[in-house]
Design a protein around this motif. Sequence first.
Motif, mmCIF file in Angstrom:
data_model
loop_
_atom_site.group_PDB
_atom_site.id
_atom_site.type_symbol
_atom_site.label_atom_id
_atom_site.label_comp_id
_atom_site.label_asym_id
_atom_site.label_seq_id
_atom_site.Cartn_x
_atom_site.Cartn_y
_atom_site.Cartn_z
ATOM 1 N N THR A 127 7.921 -8.115 -5.475
ATOM 2 C CA THR A 127 9.146 -7.434 -5.911
ATOM 3 C C THR A 127 9.425 -6.280 -4.963
ATOM 4 O OG1 THR A 127 8.661 -7.987 -8.214
ATOM 5 C CG2 THR A 127 10.294 -6.264 -7.820
ATOM 6 N N VAL A 128 10.650 -6.215 -4.456
ATOM 7 C CA VAL A 128 11.035 -5.155 -3.530
ATOM 8 C C VAL A 128 11.278 -3.868 -4.309
ATOM 9 C CG1 VAL A 128 12.761 -4.374 -1.869
ATOM 10 C CG2 VAL A 128 12.037 -6.779 -1.898
ATOM 11 N N VAL A 129 10.626 -2.780 -3.878
ATOM 12 C CA VAL A 129 10.843 -1.456 -4.462
ATOM 13 C C VAL A 129 11.765 -0.643 -3.561
ATOM 14 C CG1 VAL A 129 9.729 0.675 -5.237
ATOM 15 C CG2 VAL A 129 8.608 -1.544 -5.617
ATOM 16 N N ASP A 130 11.485 -0.679 -2.258
ATOM 17 C CA ASP A 130 12.315 0.025 -1.273
ATOM 18 C C ASP A 130 12.942 -1.026 -0.359
ATOM 19 O OD1 ASP A 130 13.480 1.550 0.664
ATOM 20 O OD2 ASP A 130 11.635 2.506 1.370
ATOM 21 N N PRO A 131 14.265 -1.242 -0.442
ATOM 22 C CA PRO A 131 14.901 -2.313 0.338
ATOM 23 C C PRO A 131 15.137 -1.965 1.800
ATOM 24 C CG PRO A 131 16.540 -1.184 -0.966
ATOM 25 C CD PRO A 131 15.232 -0.559 -1.328
ATOM 26 N N LEU A 132 14.723 -0.790 2.249
ATOM 27 C CA LEU A 132 14.957 -0.366 3.631
ATOM 28 C C LEU A 132 13.677 -0.557 4.441
ATOM 29 C CD1 LEU A 132 17.010 2.910 2.988
ATOM 30 C CD2 LEU A 132 17.878 0.598 3.470
ATOM 31 N N GLY A 133 13.644 -1.592 5.238
ATOM 32 C CA GLY A 133 12.482 -1.830 6.076
ATOM 33 C C GLY A 133 12.408 -0.841 7.226
ATOM 34 N N ARG A 134 11.192 -0.461 7.614
ATOM 35 C CA ARG A 134 11.005 0.539 8.664
ATOM 36 C C ARG A 134 10.950 -0.066 10.063
ATOM 37 N NH1 ARG A 134 6.584 4.561 5.694
ATOM 38 N NH2 ARG A 134 7.914 5.066 3.895
ATOM 39 N N ASP A 135 10.852 -1.371 10.158
ATOM 40 C CA ASP A 135 10.924 -2.048 11.455
ATOM 41 C C ASP A 135 11.444 -3.456 11.204
ATOM 42 O OD1 ASP A 135 8.658 -3.772 10.760
ATOM 43 O OD2 ASP A 135 7.400 -2.019 11.139
ATOM 44 N N GLU A 136 11.639 -4.209 12.279
ATOM 45 C CA GLU A 136 12.263 -5.524 12.125
ATOM 46 C C GLU A 136 11.355 -6.515 11.398
ATOM 47 O OE1 GLU A 136 13.243 -7.428 15.742
ATOM 48 O OE2 GLU A 136 11.238 -7.294 16.632
ATOM 49 N N ILE A 137 10.040 -6.345 11.490
ATOM 50 C CA ILE A 137 9.135 -7.239 10.770
ATOM 51 C C ILE A 137 9.266 -6.994 9.268
ATOM 52 C CG2 ILE A 137 6.753 -7.981 10.457
ATOM 53 C CD1 ILE A 137 7.718 -8.695 13.168
ATOM 54 N N ARG B 238 0.825 -1.210 0.000
ATOM 55 C CA ARG B 238 0.000 0.000 0.000
ATOM 56 C C ARG B 238 0.860 1.260 0.000
ATOM 57 N NH1 ARG B 238 -5.603 -0.795 -0.576
ATOM 58 N NH2 ARG B 238 -6.139 0.753 1.003
ATOM 59 N N GLN B 239 2.059 1.163 0.567
ATOM 60 C CA GLN B 239 2.970 2.303 0.596
ATOM 61 C C GLN B 239 3.892 2.327 -0.635
ATOM 62 O OE1 GLN B 239 5.023 2.203 4.398
ATOM 63 N NE2 GLN B 239 3.151 1.533 5.415
ATOM 64 N N ARG B 240 3.639 1.427 -1.571
ATOM 65 C CA ARG B 240 4.404 1.325 -2.820
ATOM 66 C C ARG B 240 5.890 1.073 -2.561
ATOM 67 N NH1 ARG B 240 0.947 2.629 -6.767
ATOM 68 N NH2 ARG B 240 -0.806 4.013 -6.276
ATOM 69 N N ARG B 241 6.179 0.366 -1.489
ATOM 70 C CA ARG B 241 7.554 -0.039 -1.228
ATOM 71 C C ARG B 241 7.767 -1.503 -1.577
ATOM 72 N NH1 ARG B 241 9.029 0.064 3.814
ATOM 73 N NH2 ARG B 241 6.975 0.209 4.774
ATOM 74 N N GLY C 30 14.538 -12.344 -0.420
ATOM 75 C CA GLY C 30 15.836 -12.781 -0.902
ATOM 76 C C GLY C 30 16.656 -11.679 -1.536
ATOM 77 N N PRO C 31 17.929 -11.948 -1.798
ATOM 78 C CA PRO C 31 18.834 -10.922 -2.318
ATOM 79 C C PRO C 31 18.488 -10.438 -3.715
ATOM 80 C CG PRO C 31 19.888 -13.076 -2.331
ATOM 81 C CD PRO C 31 18.608 -13.243 -1.587
ATOM 82 N N ASP C 32 17.768 -11.243 -4.478
ATOM 83 C CA ASP C 32 17.392 -10.821 -5.825
ATOM 84 C C ASP C 32 16.278 -9.781 -5.820
ATOM 85 O OD1 ASP C 32 19.258 -12.563 -6.867
ATOM 86 O OD2 ASP C 32 17.817 -14.206 -7.103
ATOM 87 N N GLY C 33 15.626 -9.601 -4.678
ATOM 88 C CA GLY C 33 14.556 -8.620 -4.581
ATOM 89 C C GLY C 33 13.258 -9.061 -5.217
ATOM 90 N N GLN C 34 13.147 -10.335 -5.536
ATOM 91 C CA GLN C 34 11.920 -10.831 -6.166
ATOM 92 C C GLN C 34 11.744 -12.296 -5.803
ATOM 93 O OE1 GLN C 34 11.569 -11.207 -10.560
ATOM 94 N NE2 GLN C 34 9.819 -9.820 -10.361
ATOM 95 N N SER C 35 10.520 -12.671 -5.490
ATOM 96 C CA SER C 35 10.227 -14.054 -5.136
ATOM 97 C C SER C 35 8.725 -14.274 -5.241
ATOM 98 C CB SER C 35 10.699 -14.361 -3.715
ATOM 99 O OG SER C 35 10.305 -15.671 -3.312
#
Length: 258
Positions: free
Chosen positions: A82-92, A69-72, A101-106
């Motif tokens: 697919t990961v858009v923003d690789p910086l998570g805002r909390d540990e979850i 929903r936050q387009r991250r 995963g490291p490829d940013g897609q799964s």
Amino acid sequence: MFWLLLLLPAWAFTATACVRLCLAAMRAAALDPGPGAAAGDLDLTLYEAAFLSGGPQRVADVTLLSMARQRRLHLAHTGWATVVDPLGRDEIERSVIGAIGPDGQSRIAPVRIRAARTDAVRRLADRLVRSGLAVPDAAGPTIGAAVRQVRAAALAVPVLAVAALLLPLQADTSRLMVGLWFLLPFTLSLSCLAIARFEVHPYSPWASPAGQRVLGALRRRPGAEPSFLTSVALRGIRAIGEPELRAAFAHRDAPHRE
């Protein structure tokens, strides 16, 4: 007397299931601090509400949807994340990104499983257990599992009774008497189910009685309708109304193998 060979397992199955249900209810009552203890503790986080309502995988689902929903994070209707923003805002969130995963897609299905097993979710569960809102893993069979066993007994007894009535009986044994002997464990199982329904319903594998009261208060909280993410936390992915997001979680092509 061959019917006795069927009556004995009917009684054994029913008695074992009913005893397990009683023990599970006693354990739950021992863990319950009482209605007043959780009355003021209604400020559950989204993750906490998700865990108490649906366990670790519900936490993963809510996190995926929150980031989407936050387009991250992009959740495709084909079942890929697919990961858009690789910086998570909390540990979850960081655990979900790590599960992708490291490829940013799964694919979403294995991400949900891996994220639910992370240390971050486990620490969340431990905090809820310490606060008395969640059921500890070592507490033994839950009330829900015990109720399912009693239901199975209630179904098994009539089957065994029919089988016993189809067997040849001795001349001094009436089929009515045989049926009455099987009626006793059947009545016992139904009575236990009725008492459990009245005393300890709803049956949750995650929330303790105190946690269920907090969730109930959250659902009944006056004011506006719950937000999209709160609805998913409380009801699961069936609360998703957007067709593409629902398709993303429902996609089953190319199943993942661990």
